[in-house]
Design an enzyme around this catalytic site. Structure first.
Site, PDB file in Angstrom:
ATOM      1  N   ARG A   2       0.899  -1.164  -0.186  1.00  0.00           N
ATOM      2  CA  ARG A   2       0.072   0.052  -0.108  1.00  0.00           C
ATOM      3  C   ARG A   2       0.761   1.336  -0.164  1.00  0.00           C
ATOM      4  NH1 ARG A   2      -3.567  -0.571   4.924  1.00  0.00           N
ATOM      5  NH2 ARG A   2      -2.530  -2.431   5.509  1.00  0.00           N
ATOM      6  N   ARG A   6       0.048   5.575  -0.106  1.00  0.00           N
ATOM      7  CA  ARG A   6       0.435   6.533   1.261  1.00  0.00           C
ATOM      8  C   ARG A   6       1.100   7.647   1.016  1.00  0.00           C
ATOM      9  NH1 ARG A   6      -1.917   3.729   5.606  1.00  0.00           N
ATOM     10  NH2 ARG A   6      -3.599   2.345   4.706  1.00  0.00           N
ATOM     11  N   ARG A  15      -5.741   9.451  -8.776  1.00  0.00           N
ATOM     12  CA  ARG A  15      -6.750   8.549  -8.124  1.00  0.00           C
ATOM     13  C   ARG A  15      -7.983   9.091  -7.787  1.00  0.00           C
ATOM     14  NH1 ARG A  15      -9.697   6.215  -5.468  1.00  0.00           N
ATOM     15  NH2 ARG A  15      -9.436   5.169  -3.332  1.00  0.00           N
ATOM     16  N   ASP A  51      -5.541  -4.780  -5.102  1.00  0.00           N
ATOM     17  CA  ASP A  51      -5.872  -5.094  -3.711  1.00  0.00           C
ATOM     18  C   ASP A  51      -6.290  -6.610  -3.389  1.00  0.00           C
ATOM     19  OD1 ASP A  51      -6.281  -3.150  -1.185  1.00  0.00           O
ATOM     20  OD2 ASP A  51      -7.611  -4.928  -0.786  1.00  0.00           O
ATOM     21  N   TYR A 126     -11.509 -10.539   7.244  1.00  0.00           N
ATOM     22  CA  TYR A 126     -12.517  -9.522   6.877  1.00  0.00           C
ATOM     23  C   TYR A 126     -13.917 -10.096   6.451  1.00  0.00           C
ATOM     24  CZ  TYR A 126      -8.519  -6.361   6.089  1.00  0.00           C
ATOM     25  OH  TYR A 126      -7.361  -5.632   6.475  1.00  0.00           O
TER      26      TYR A 126
HETATM   27  O1  CP3 Z   1       1.678  -0.478  -2.679  1.00  0.00           O
HETATM   28  C1  CP3 Z   1       0.679  -0.568  -3.334  1.00  0.00           C
HETATM   29  O2  CP3 Z   1      -0.178   0.488  -3.758  1.00  0.00           O
HETATM   30  C2  CP3 Z   1       0.366  -1.681  -3.892  1.00  0.00           C
HETATM   31  C3  CP3 Z   1      -1.137  -2.205  -4.212  1.00  0.00           C
HETATM   32  C4  CP3 Z   1      -1.683  -2.896  -2.787  1.00  0.00           C
HETATM   33  C5  CP3 Z   1      -2.923  -2.262  -2.306  1.00  0.00           C
HETATM   34  N1  CP3 Z   1      -3.278  -2.996  -1.338  1.00  0.00           N
HETATM   35  C6  CP3 Z   1      -3.581  -1.003  -2.693  1.00  0.00           C
HETATM   36  C7  CP3 Z   1      -4.311  -0.241  -1.716  1.00  0.00           C
HETATM   37  C8  CP3 Z   1      -1.486  -3.954  -1.847  1.00  0.00           C
HETATM   38  C9  CP3 Z   1       0.015  -4.952  -2.195  1.00  0.00           C
HETATM   39  C10 CP3 Z   1      -2.394  -4.180  -1.174  1.00  0.00           C
HETATM   40  C11 CP3 Z   1      -2.625  -5.244  -0.030  1.00  0.00           C
HETATM   41  C12 CP3 Z   1      -3.472  -5.112   0.871  1.00  0.00           C
HETATM   42  N2  CP3 Z   1      -4.763  -4.812   0.919  1.00  0.00           N
HETATM   43  C13 CP3 Z   1      -3.063  -5.979   2.128  1.00  0.00           C
HETATM   44  C14 CP3 Z   1      -1.877  -6.729   2.458  1.00  0.00           C
HETATM   45  C15 CP3 Z   1      -0.704  -5.597   2.706  1.00  0.00           C
HETATM   46  C16 CP3 Z   1      -0.697  -5.190   4.139  1.00  0.00           C
HETATM   47  O3  CP3 Z   1      -0.722  -3.900   3.971  1.00  0.00           O
HETATM   48  O4  CP3 Z   1      -0.758  -5.772   5.194  1.00  0.00           O
HETATM   49  C17 CP3 Z   1      -4.112  -5.678   3.333  1.00  0.00           C
HETATM   50  C18 CP3 Z   1      -4.505  -5.991   4.425  1.00  0.00           C
HETATM   51  C19 CP3 Z   1      -5.212  -4.847   2.353  1.00  0.00           C
HETATM   52  C20 CP3 Z   1      -6.594  -4.168   2.714  1.00  0.00           C
HETATM   53  C21 CP3 Z   1      -6.618  -2.897   2.653  1.00  0.00           C
HETATM   54  N3  CP3 Z   1      -6.787  -2.247   1.358  1.00  0.00           N
HETATM   55  C22 CP3 Z   1      -6.320  -1.994   3.771  1.00  0.00           C
HETATM   56  C23 CP3 Z   1      -6.318  -2.288   5.075  1.00  0.00           C
HETATM   57  C24 CP3 Z   1      -6.615  -0.593   3.200  1.00  0.00           C
HETATM   58  C25 CP3 Z   1      -6.285   0.620   3.780  1.00  0.00           C
HETATM   59  C26 CP3 Z   1      -7.572   1.590   3.975  1.00  0.00           C
HETATM   60  C27 CP3 Z   1      -7.141   3.102   4.041  1.00  0.00           C
HETATM   61  O5  CP3 Z   1      -7.581   3.767   3.242  1.00  0.00           O
HETATM   62  O6  CP3 Z   1      -6.435   3.311   5.200  1.00  0.00           O
HETATM   63  C28 CP3 Z   1      -6.619  -0.757   1.760  1.00  0.00           C
HETATM   64  C29 CP3 Z   1      -7.055   0.540   0.683  1.00  0.00           C
HETATM   65  C30 CP3 Z   1      -5.713   0.576  -0.061  1.00  0.00           C
HETATM   66  N4  CP3 Z   1      -5.340  -0.678  -1.125  1.00  0.00           N
HETATM   67  C31 CP3 Z   1      -4.992   1.403  -0.525  1.00  0.00           C
HETATM   68  C32 CP3 Z   1      -4.121   1.275  -1.534  1.00  0.00           C
HETATM   69  C33 CP3 Z   1      -3.074   2.162  -2.144  1.00  0.00           C
HETATM   70  C34 CP3 Z   1      -4.829   2.915   0.188  1.00  0.00           C
HETATM   71  C35 CP3 Z   1      -6.320   3.590  -0.172  1.00  0.00           C
HETATM   72  C36 CP3 Z   1      -6.891   4.304  -1.445  1.00  0.00           C
HETATM   73  O7  CP3 Z   1      -5.976   4.851  -2.154  1.00  0.00           O
HETATM   74  O8  CP3 Z   1      -7.773   4.288  -1.560  1.00  0.00           O
END
Ligand code: CP3
Length: 320
Positions: A2, A6, A15, A51, A126
């Protein structure tokens, strides 16, 4: 992990608002987002923009991603009748956009692209909890009250995540990472009984393709020995376990990934620099270390700091 969302203003600009799941369905956009951190930071590999929840979303389980929260469902998995909501994934018809994004990225990249899927415990948590959880109470309740149903749920998720990984490999990714992010909530005996057999099966299937396999979870200190036996080539370590201790637990013959504390990114540069060099030194002499954070980048991180870290790691020479 993620990372793009971030830290990068260009990510937020591209986005905009709306569900991340809709963004992921647009291959041109997702490929561009995948490439953004590569251009900015000069990292040695790219991670696909997608994701872990995409495959279960695509088969219509009814799960979304809420900004600032994560995956949520209004109708959690609670009984045998919910198994019907988890049919087999057919990546070609269910997630063609993931396959297309991989192809677009591979065409443009001259470094490896890492594909990924969620581990069965993390996805199950989840679906059962309905969203993120601190205690995993409902997940553990289901495990212990109805181990047979838990087994069926794991079987379904194993099929879904394995076929997603294989489709990404067929489309051209060079390595895959299985994120069982929240599996550290389990004790070793719980892990052995309720998770290990299914993750082992996933890795067995994926091994037939020959690509390297990375396995990661948070707070897995007490599970590292087990996780190193489950079939991956690289074990991700969060910041809680020093890398030399992790090395002892994982054993030789595997690479480690990690493990800078993401919270340290807010510290003065001298602190960050010392910590990065310390981590590099802790594994020096052993083949195989993918330098990385111990978990994902938080939104407030200054991209410049990440850029300096990449440069520092690239300049590092063993024995310095
Ligand atoms: O770095 C990257 O951007 C690679 C792509 C990626 C995303 N999610 C995009 C994303 C990857 C590898 C993931 C994996 C993922 N998603 C995991 C495993 C890795 C880890 O961090 O433990 C998990 C547990 C998730 C589930 C998930 N998706 C969460 C907990 C969140 C955060 C919610 C938030 O907004 O704080 C997401 C959303 C998400 N997935 C974002 C991104 C870039 C951020 C929010 C967005 O841009 O909308």
């Amino acid at each position: 992990m993620r990372q793009a969302g971030r830290s990068l203003p260009e990510y937020r600009a591209l986005r905009k608002d709306g569900s991340i799941l809709d963004a992921i369905k647009k291959p041109d956009l997702s490929a561009e987002i995948t490439l953004q951190p590569v251009r900015r930071y000069g990292v040695d590999a790219a991670i696909l923009y997608s994701d872990i929840i995409v495959p279960v979303h695509a088969i219509g389980f009814g799960v979304d991603i809420e900004p600032g929260i994560g995956p949520v469902t209004k109708d959690p998995f609670r009984s045998a009748s919910d198994l019907k909501r988890l049919r087999d994934l057919d990546p070609v018809s269910d997630t063609p956009y993931v396959i297309e994004t991989v192809k677009l990225c591979v065409d443009q990249l001259d470094i490896p692209l890492i594909g990924f899927a969620g581990g069965p415990f993390t996805i199950a948590s989840y679906l059962i909890e309905g969203g993120p959880s601190r205690t995993y109470q409902e997940t553990k309740r289901l495990m212990f009250e109805n181990p047979e149903l838990w087994g069926h749920l794991m079987d379904r998720l194993t099929q879904i995540c394995t076929s997603s990984l294989v489709s990404q490999i067929e489309a051209g990714v060079s390595a895959v990472q299985l994120f069982d992010s929240w599996v550290g909530a389990l004790s070793p005996s719980q892990y052995v009984r309720f998770v290990f057999p299914w993750v082992q099966k996933m890795f067995e299937e994926v091994s037939k393709t020959g690509v390297p396999k990375i396995h990661f979870g948070v707070a897995t200190g007490e599970l590292l020995e087990l996780m190193s036996d489950v079939g991956a080539d690289v074990i991700g370590v969060d910041w809680r376990v020093p890398l030399d201790i992790a090395r002892n637990r994982v054993g030789e013959g595997k690479a480690l990934q990690g493990n800078l504390d993401p919270a340290i990114l807010a510290a003065p540069w001298s602190v960050i620099e010392e910590e990065v060099l310390h981590i590099l030194n802790l594994n020096s002499g052993h083949p195989g270390h993918i330098f990385n954070l111990g978990h994902g980048v938080t939104p407030s991180v200054d991209p410049e700091v990440l850029q300096r870290i990449v440069k520092l790691v690239h300049q590092y020479r063993v024995g310095r």
